[in-house]
Design a protein around this motif. Structure first.
Motif, PDB file in Angstrom:
ATOM      1  N   GLU A  17      -6.504   6.562   2.114  1.00  0.00           N
ATOM      2  CA  GLU A  17      -5.077   6.349   2.337  1.00  0.00           C
ATOM      3  C   GLU A  17      -4.793   5.949   3.780  1.00  0.00           C
ATOM      4  O   GLU A  17      -3.904   5.156   4.048  1.00  0.00           O
ATOM      5  CB  GLU A  17      -4.287   7.608   1.987  1.00  0.00           C
ATOM      6  N   ARG A  32       0.833  -1.209   0.000  1.00  0.00           N
ATOM      7  CA  ARG A  32       0.000   0.000   0.000  1.00  0.00           C
ATOM      8  C   ARG A  32       0.868   1.260   0.000  1.00  0.00           C
ATOM      9  O   ARG A  32       0.553   2.230  -0.672  1.00  0.00           O
ATOM     10  CB  ARG A  32      -0.877   0.017   1.235  1.00  0.00           C
ATOM     11  N   LEU A  33       1.951   1.204   0.779  1.00  0.00           N
ATOM     12  CA  LEU A  33       2.837   2.369   0.843  1.00  0.00           C
ATOM     13  C   LEU A  33       3.366   2.715  -0.534  1.00  0.00           C
ATOM     14  O   LEU A  33       3.315   3.859  -0.979  1.00  0.00           O
ATOM     15  CB  LEU A  33       4.028   2.065   1.763  1.00  0.00           C
ATOM     16  N   VAL A  57       2.989   5.210   9.239  1.00  0.00           N
ATOM     17  CA  VAL A  57       3.053   3.754   9.089  1.00  0.00           C
ATOM     18  C   VAL A  57       4.174   3.209   9.959  1.00  0.00           C
ATOM     19  O   VAL A  57       4.028   2.196  10.648  1.00  0.00           O
ATOM     20  CB  VAL A  57       3.276   3.378   7.602  1.00  0.00           C
ATOM     21  N   ILE A  58       5.307   3.892   9.940  1.00  0.00           N
ATOM     22  CA  ILE A  58       6.429   3.423  10.756  1.00  0.00           C
ATOM     23  C   ILE A  58       6.082   3.483  12.240  1.00  0.00           C
ATOM     24  O   ILE A  58       6.369   2.574  13.002  1.00  0.00           O
ATOM     25  CB  ILE A  58       7.683   4.269  10.465  1.00  0.00           C
ATOM     26  N   ASP A 112       4.557  18.721  10.574  1.00  0.00           N
ATOM     27  CA  ASP A 112       3.910  18.036   9.469  1.00  0.00           C
ATOM     28  C   ASP A 112       4.721  16.794   9.129  1.00  0.00           C
ATOM     29  O   ASP A 112       5.942  16.850   9.012  1.00  0.00           O
ATOM     30  CB  ASP A 112       3.815  18.956   8.261  1.00  0.00           C
ATOM     31  N   VAL A 113       4.020  15.695   8.987  1.00  0.00           N
ATOM     32  CA  VAL A 113       4.696  14.445   8.647  1.00  0.00           C
ATOM     33  C   VAL A 113       3.968  13.825   7.453  1.00  0.00           C
ATOM     34  O   VAL A 113       2.945  14.332   7.013  1.00  0.00           O
ATOM     35  CB  VAL A 113       4.671  13.447   9.829  1.00  0.00           C
ATOM     36  N   ASN A 114       4.514  12.753   6.930  1.00  0.00           N
ATOM     37  CA  ASN A 114       3.786  12.054   5.873  1.00  0.00           C
ATOM     38  C   ASN A 114       3.271  10.725   6.394  1.00  0.00           C
ATOM     39  O   ASN A 114       3.652  10.252   7.465  1.00  0.00           O
ATOM     40  CB  ASN A 114       4.648  11.885   4.626  1.00  0.00           C
ATOM     41  N   LEU A 115       2.386  10.168   5.610  1.00  0.00           N
ATOM     42  CA  LEU A 115       1.703   8.966   6.044  1.00  0.00           C
ATOM     43  C   LEU A 115       2.684   7.812   6.244  1.00  0.00           C
ATOM     44  O   LEU A 115       2.493   6.947   7.088  1.00  0.00           O
ATOM     45  CB  LEU A 115       0.648   8.606   4.985  1.00  0.00           C
ATOM     46  N   GLU A 116       3.746   7.832   5.446  1.00  0.00           N
ATOM     47  CA  GLU A 116       4.748   6.781   5.555  1.00  0.00           C
ATOM     48  C   GLU A 116       5.343   6.768   6.966  1.00  0.00           C
ATOM     49  O   GLU A 116       5.591   5.714   7.544  1.00  0.00           O
ATOM     50  CB  GLU A 116       5.837   7.073   4.524  1.00  0.00           C
ATOM     51  N   GLN A 117       5.563   7.967   7.490  1.00  0.00           N
ATOM     52  CA  GLN A 117       6.094   8.080   8.845  1.00  0.00           C
ATOM     53  C   GLN A 117       5.091   7.524   9.847  1.00  0.00           C
ATOM     54  O   GLN A 117       5.463   6.844  10.793  1.00  0.00           O
ATOM     55  CB  GLN A 117       6.422   9.550   9.141  1.00  0.00           C
ATOM     56  N   PRO A 163      11.777  12.643  10.360  1.00  0.00           N
ATOM     57  CA  PRO A 163      10.414  12.190  10.645  1.00  0.00           C
ATOM     58  C   PRO A 163       9.380  13.252  10.250  1.00  0.00           C
ATOM     59  O   PRO A 163       8.327  12.921   9.747  1.00  0.00           O
ATOM     60  CB  PRO A 163      10.418  11.980  12.152  1.00  0.00           C
ATOM     61  N   GLU A 197       7.951  16.376   7.991  1.00  0.00           N
ATOM     62  CA  GLU A 197       8.075  16.843   6.616  1.00  0.00           C
ATOM     63  C   GLU A 197       8.806  18.174   6.595  1.00  0.00           C
ATOM     64  O   GLU A 197       8.538  19.045   7.414  1.00  0.00           O
ATOM     65  CB  GLU A 197       6.683  17.049   6.011  1.00  0.00           C
ATOM     66  N   ILE A 235      -4.337   2.369   5.627  1.00  0.00           N
ATOM     67  CA  ILE A 235      -3.086   1.629   5.738  1.00  0.00           C
ATOM     68  C   ILE A 235      -2.657   1.499   7.204  1.00  0.00           C
ATOM     69  O   ILE A 235      -1.914   0.596   7.560  1.00  0.00           O
ATOM     70  CB  ILE A 235      -2.005   2.355   4.893  1.00  0.00           C
ATOM     71  N   LEU A 286      -2.212  15.083   9.262  1.00  0.00           N
ATOM     72  CA  LEU A 286      -0.784  14.802   9.196  1.00  0.00           C
ATOM     73  C   LEU A 286       0.054  15.854   9.922  1.00  0.00           C
ATOM     74  O   LEU A 286       1.238  16.008   9.660  1.00  0.00           O
ATOM     75  CB  LEU A 286      -0.343  14.667   7.738  1.00  0.00           C
ATOM     76  N   THR A 301       2.569  16.409   0.723  1.00  0.00           N
ATOM     77  CA  THR A 301       2.170  15.414   1.702  1.00  0.00           C
ATOM     78  C   THR A 301       0.791  14.836   1.420  1.00  0.00           C
ATOM     79  O   THR A 301       0.562  13.652   1.617  1.00  0.00           O
ATOM     80  CB  THR A 301       2.147  16.054   3.107  1.00  0.00           C
TER      81      THR A 301
END
Lengths: 347, 474, 445
Positions: free
Chosen positions: B397, A69-70, B372-373, B365-370, A319, A321, B400, B334, A203
């Motif tokens: 999204e 998914r990522l 997820v981690i 602000d972060v992204n979704l990938e972060q 971590p 953005e 996930i 986010l 983002t």
């Protein structure tokens, strides 16, 4: 007389068309690399498997769902958006520099970005959804350019200077209005949102953001590419263009229209990303020369690669953005200085 | 309930004030009201005296009897004669109507706040009597403070260092306060200083629900609210001067400090970004407002500590209980809270781990990938800035993230001040989150603590419906 | 030859009531070079833009190959007419080749790029103007002359029939002007027509087939340069005193250059007092030839004065002709008389002291060399018209006997000078003044 080349510089000299092709392929190669990089560790092999999985799910059978998914839902649309937006900024910057006969202007010369910024700010203030913010930004971007363009039409002739001046005036108007909105915004919630939007970020890109952007950007890019060589003539000024059998007024209107749509579409999704449209044309000229036949494709490739790289840093380095508007300058300035040092040519 | 005496006294006073001063508006000057009260009483007195002289029996009928230590009798006499127009109190040793005593050790549980007219010295009525209640209210009011200052029982000038490290000399008592900082206003309300406000900016009172609740707590709220006039960025000097405050409270980061100091009014700066600073803020503001407010501030600090300790103890008594991973998301899904922020302390106090604690600064602000981690088990969103649970749960999204897929996204509650911000109310945020994170082991409940907190500190009889609306998850 | 471009009754105004051009008529044939001359701001560039189809005239019409210019589509028009604007720097440093390639635009479709064939056309044109070697150099790094050549090459690849050039030689040095105009000349012989706006009547005299003189928005003169570029016309168009310099070497007077007249300063400053008669002489010399008679005793320095006058005049760029006859001395004794031709600079001995004076002869003290006299007379006669004529001296021989430097007399009579300085001994002044009644007399001492 060809200037004698010092021995040290007699490396492999690539022909300009070859450089153009390399620059055009570069973003795709980078995109493949970027697919494998992110905060979340996914191996190169797994990434490839995941990318192949839409063709046959068997390829990625053993890979965790979250990784799939990522890559497919988070990274892929974001990377594609970065490519399209970067390419749009590169090409529209080049186009605007050509029609304004001025290497110091960028895509924002007619106020499209500032207008879009205001549109986004007002939507954020009214607690709009992402979609509403995008649409508002897009429409206000178009509105700003229309104001500049038709404002300059109030004069009998439309000399470039009046258009430029109008662009500056409309830009100032909208930035004042944005400042007013920021002043009115709640410092706890909408103010940081507006500020962050104005700094630019990818983002919030999803697949849903892409179709409109892709349709506008790709059409515009193809149009500019085909027009390519004719930008040379436009850049000489109206009289010479006319005497060479080209109607500069129609052509400029078409270019401004296309470039405005492209920039507004890009900015409405990414937020304000300054600088790319100014610097990429310069970098392109240093690499392939000023001939727009080569410069347009070169700046398409360079812009896409540059923004992709910037966005990769923005999303993967920390971590949190990092705003794109911050990075474009931080990364771009040393890059351009290096280029300037390497070939000390004029524009 | 253990706070009954105070509640009853307050209710009686409110009713009597209403009856006597029903012609004047509630926001009328407090002192004026009391004077009216005095006049009314003196009329009654004259009638009484007439009766006594007529009957020729020289017996004084005391209003009420007081039991007090000898060294406190001077202060009490001064207060008594000031309030009852020159009359003197009657002190007795046994079975008094009003008991004056040292404040008891505060129990490690939900505290009771007694009327405290001198440091660590409280008044406990032993019978139900209007005079006693009025007297008590007078003793802890600025007027009472004034009397005590005049006889030297309380200092005339309070030397105090604010949270920006500036030493100030502040004339006591303070009667007119302008609070240009939402968290400080919330503290003022919870240390019983609200009736001295002349204007204030509020936390969480911009939305209609918040504003309505605030008006229920304090009917003067619509006149007091100055969110647009007085904030960290703004300060309307003209408006402020017209209000004639004798104390201005602001945030230490305010941009207007130097210009406002030109008004010649002491400016007390507050910095409440962490739990520890919030404790200090409460005690300092309590000190500014006098012995009773200070006692109430101390009570809040004790309560705050007690809540945190209780949760900690109950968690540590269950070695199998995990510390869930919590993501505190902001006004944008986010945009997440950094480790420097108060929200992280709330999560930790409630027995959780903030996944975004590694970040620093303000909202990040972060992204979704972060995300997820981080893979949070629970996502909390704040009760302001248009944040909606649906924004996350309905996003394709975000599916996930497992916790989103399982619906583990919750909105922090609030009555007025958001429970995730450094205001006294945030103690409830800890309780609410602890209950959410450890329903099996944490015995404190949102409902019981909400009821206690608003009754005790905001002096607001919160209704069951309100509690239900607040504490029901999403 | 067929008329390629024709303009009839053109008039044009940028703003109402402010007409720039009035009633312009012209026509250009194949291979013709038409110069448009006129002072600054007279509308030359505007006229070129109208002829190139960039501007539409308010009245009148331009026809190109018998069709109204307005009916041509832009691209078609550009295949017929090329315009080379005044030199300017483009914003971007296109290479010479790229710059020239832009001239192929009229022959390419909307979205097409130049092909191999176009490349070879460009290379051919670059070779034609002699810039083949510079094709990869940035246009912006070239000299003005080279840039003009690039623009001509661009006009050539346009493959048009008429090239309009707006001041092609402005800001160029002499050799580059020459280079450009020779190429224009060469191309016109190959059948390309040119309309050139210029500030240089001299270029027009040298290269134009026809000249259109504009003044105040009107056509003052239109025709071959030799007929149109005359002193009075040029003077009135440009509003200054000018004169046409003729090419005397060709045997017949061919106008070669138009030069402005400058007020002359003939004599050492000390002689010119403000308001003196001499100042008036200089002013009047702009209108008609003036004569100054220099007189004084023998040995007073008349010849020296004349010599200084000739030298300083030459230094100032004033043309001088005439004969100077300095004495040749030995031990303080004048032994002979020389003759110096001030135009050619040659010198001969004119007369020698007799061993014994003979009062019966016309020249009692001097023996004149007849061949030298003849030489001097011939020099005086053949010298072209000059600003200054100096004759030292005209004496009794000439005035009384009609021999000697007789050509001197007739030369002074002819008026082919602006100022003539003639040394005349004081005894002969009445005679001289009788002959030249308006002469000014100056004491040589």
């Amino acid at each position: 007389m060809a200037p004698s080349v010092p021995l040290t510089e007699r490396k492999i000299r690539l022909s300009k068309p070859a450089i153009v092709w390399i620059l055009l392929l570069l973003p795709f190669a980078l995109a493949m690399v970027a697919m494998t990089i992110g905060r979340y560790q996914i191996s190169v092999l797994d990434t490839v498997k995941i990318l192949l999985s839409p063709i046959s799910p068997a390829y990625a059978g053993d890979i965790p769902e979250v990784a799939k998914r990522l890559v497919l839902q988070i990274r892929a649309p974001r990377i594609l958006a970065a490519l399209l937006i970067g390419a749009s900024f590169g090409a529209t910057g080049t186009a605007f520099q050509a029609i304004f006969k001025n290497p110091l202007v960028d895509s924002n010369i007619l106020g499209v970005t500032t207008g879009a910024g205001f549109g986004a700010a007002i939507a954020i203030l009214l607690r709009g959804t992402h979609w509403q913010i995008q649409i508002s930004a897009f429409l206000f971007g178009l509105l700003a350019v229309s104001l500049s363009f038709f404002g300059s039409r109030l004069y009998k002739a439309t000399p470039l200077l009046v258009l430029t001046l109008m662009g500056i005036l409309v830009g100032s108007l909208f930035s004042s209005l944005t400042a007013l909105l920021k002043y009115m915004a709640d410092p706890l919630d909408s103010l940081p949102a507006i500020t962050f939007w104005l700094l630019g970020s990818l983002t919030n890109i999803t697949w849903r953001s892409l179709p409109v952007l892709a349709a506008i950007a790709l059409t515009g890019l193809v149009f500019f590419w085909f027009l390519g060589w004719r930008f040379n003539i436009i850049s000489l000024g109206d009289e010479e263009a006319k005497s060479l059998g080209i109607n500069p007024v129609h052509m400029k209107m078409m270019i401004i229209f296309a470039a405005t749509l492209m920039t507004a579409a890009a900015v409405s999704i990414s937020g304000v990303i300054g600088w790319v449209g100014l610097v990429i044309p310069h970098a392109g000229r240093m690499m392939v020369g000023p001939d727009h036949k080569r410069l347009i494709p070169a700046t398409i490739g360079l812009g896409a690669a540059f923004l992709l790289l910037i966005d990769l840093i923005a999303r993967a380095l920390l971590p949190g953005e990092i705003p794109l508007g911050v990075l474009t300058g931080l990364v771009g300035v040393p890059l351009l200085m290096g280029l300037l040092r390497k070939n000390r040519t004029g524009w | 309930m253990k706070n009954n005496p105070l509640r009853i006294a307050t209710v009686i006073i409110l009713i009597s004030l209403f009856l006597i001063g029903c012609t004047s508006t509630p926001q009328g000057d407090q002192t004026q009201l009391i004077e009216t009260d005095n006049d009314a009483i003196s009329v009654v007195e004259e009638v009484l005296e007439e009766d006594v002289s007529n009957s020729d029996i020289d017996i004084e009928i005391p209003r009420f009897t007081i039991k007090a230590d000898v060294n406190l009798q001077g202060e009490l006499s001064a207060l008594y004669s000031a309030y009852f127009d020159g009359e003197l109190p009657v002190f007795i040793m046994d079975d008094p109507d009003l008991l004056v005593t040292a404040a008891p050790e505060i129990a490690a549980e939900r505290p009771v706040v007694y009327p405290t007219f001198l440091p660590d010295t409280i008044l406990i009525p032993q019978i139900d009597n209007e005079d006693i209640d009025n007297f008590i209210q007078f003793a802890i009011s600025p007027d009472g403070q004034q009397v005590l200052i005049e006889i030297g029982a309380l200092p005339e000038i309070l030397v105090i260092t604010d949270q920006a490290g500036r030493q100030l000399e502040i004339h006591q008592p303070i009667r007119q306060v302008l609070s240009a900082y939402g968290p400080a206003t919330a503290v003022i309300y919870s240390v019983n200083g609200w009736d001295r406000l002349v204007a204030a900016s509020y936390l969480g009172a911009r939305d209609p629900q918040g504003a309505e609740a605030m008006e229920r707590i304090d009917p003067r709220f619509p006149e007091l609210v100055g969110d647009d006039l007085f904030s960290q960025q703004e300060f309307d000097l003209e408006e402020a001067a017209a209000l004639e405050p004798n104390l201005i409270i602001g945030a230490s980061r305010s941009s207007w400090i130097e210009s406002v100091e030109q008004l010649g009014v002491p400016v007390f700066l507050v910095e409440a970004e962490t739990a520890q600073q919030l404790r200090e803020t409460a005690l300092l503001i309590g000190e500014l407002f006098g012995p009773h407010s200070y006692a109430q501030a101390q009570a809040w600090v004790n309560y705050f500590d007690w809540v945190i300790d209780t949760i900690q103890k109950q968690w540590s008594e269950n070695p199998m209980e995990p510390k869930p991973q919590v993501l505190f998301s902001g006004t944008e899904p986010l945009r997440v809270a950094s480790g420097d922020m108060y929200q992280t302390e709330i999560i930790e106090s409630a027995g959780g781990i903030s996944v975004s604690a590694e970040l620093s600064g303000y909202w990040n602000d972060v992204n979704l990938e972060q995300v997820v981690i981080w893979d949070p088990e629970l996502i909390i969103i704040p009760p302001y800035g248009g944040a909606k649970v649906e924004t996350i749960t309905e996003s394709q999204e975000w599916q996930i993230i497992d916790s989103v897929a399982f619906g583990q996204v919750f909105r922090m509650p609030k009555l007025v001040a958001p429970w995730d911000t450094p205001a006294p109310d945030s103690v409830l945020g800890i309780v609410w989150l602890a209950e959410l994170l450890h329903p099996e082991i944490v015995e404190l409940t949102c409902a019981s603590e909400t009821n206690f907190f608003y009754n005790t500190f905001y002096n607001y009889a919160i209704s069951g419906d309100e509690i239900g609306a607040i504490c029901t998850l999403n | 030859m067929t008329v390629l471009l024709k303009a009839q009754n053109l008039s044009f105004a940028y703003q109402a009531q402010k007409t720039i051009l009035h009633d312009i008529n012209l026509s250009v044939k194949k291979g013709e070079v038409l110069y448009v001359l006129g002072p600054n701001g007279v509308g030359k560039t505007t006229l070129l833009h109208i002829l190139a189809g960039l501007l539409a005239p308010d009245t009148g019409q331009v026809t190109l190959a018998d069709q109204p210019l307005g009916t041509y589509p832009a691209q078609k028009r550009a295949q017929m007419i090329g315009l080379i604007p005044q030199l300017h720097m483009p914003a971007f440093a296109y290479s010479v080749k790229e710059m020239v390639m832009m001239g192929r635009a009229p022959h390419l479709g909307w979205f097409s790029s130049p092909s191999e064939a176009d490349e070879s056309v460009v290379e051919e044109a670059l070779e034609q103007v002699g810039l083949y070697e510079l094709q990869d150099r940035p246009y912006t790094s070239l000299s003005g002359g080279e840039r003009q050549l690039v623009m001509i090459a661009r006009g050539l690849v346009q493959k048009c029939h008429i090239l309009l050039m707006d001041e092609p030689t402005a800001h160029l040095d002499l050799s580059n002007q020459h280079r450009i105009l020779e190429i224009v000349n060469q191309l016109s012989h190959q059948g390309l027509s040119f309309i050139i706006s210029s500030h240089s009547p001299n270029d027009a005299l040298a290269y134009a087939d026809n000249v259109l003189l504009l003044s105040g928005g009107w056509v003052t003169e239109y025709g071959p340069p030799k007929q149109t570029l005359t002193e009075p016309i040029i003077s009135s168009v440009y509003g200054i005193q000018t004169e046409v310099v003729f090419d005397w070497l060709a045997g017949i007077a061919v106008p070669k250059a138009v030069v402005p007249r400058r007020p002359l300063k003939l004599v050492p400053e000390s002689l010119i007092e403000p308001g003196s008669r001499l100042n008036q002489v200089y002013e009047q010399s702009l209108v008609s030839p003036q004569i100054i008679l220099i007189t004084g005793l023998s040995g007073a320095g008349k010849t020296t004065w004349c010599q200084r006058l000739a030298q300083s005049a030459k230094k100032m760029g004033v043309t001088v002709a005439g004969i100077l006859s300095p004495g040749i001395y030995e031990n303080g004794r004048k032994l002979a008389i020389g003759a110096r031709d001030l135009y050619g600079g040659e010198e001969r001995q004119l007369a020698q002291l007799r061993e014994k004076e003979d009062a019966t002869l016309a020249t009692p003290r001097w023996v004149f060399d007849p061949t030298a006299l003849e030489w001097a007379n011939q020099k005086l006669g053949s010298a072209p018209k000059t600003d200054l004529l100096i004759i030292d001296e005209l004496g009794p021989l000439e005035f009384l006997r009609g021999v000697g430097l007789t050509e001197g007399l007739s030369r002074v009579d002819s008026g082919s000078y602006r100022v003539a300085c003639v040394v005349v001994r004081s005894s002969l002044l009445p005679k001289a003044l009788q002959r030249w009644s308006n002469a000014v007399v100056v004491d040589g001492a």
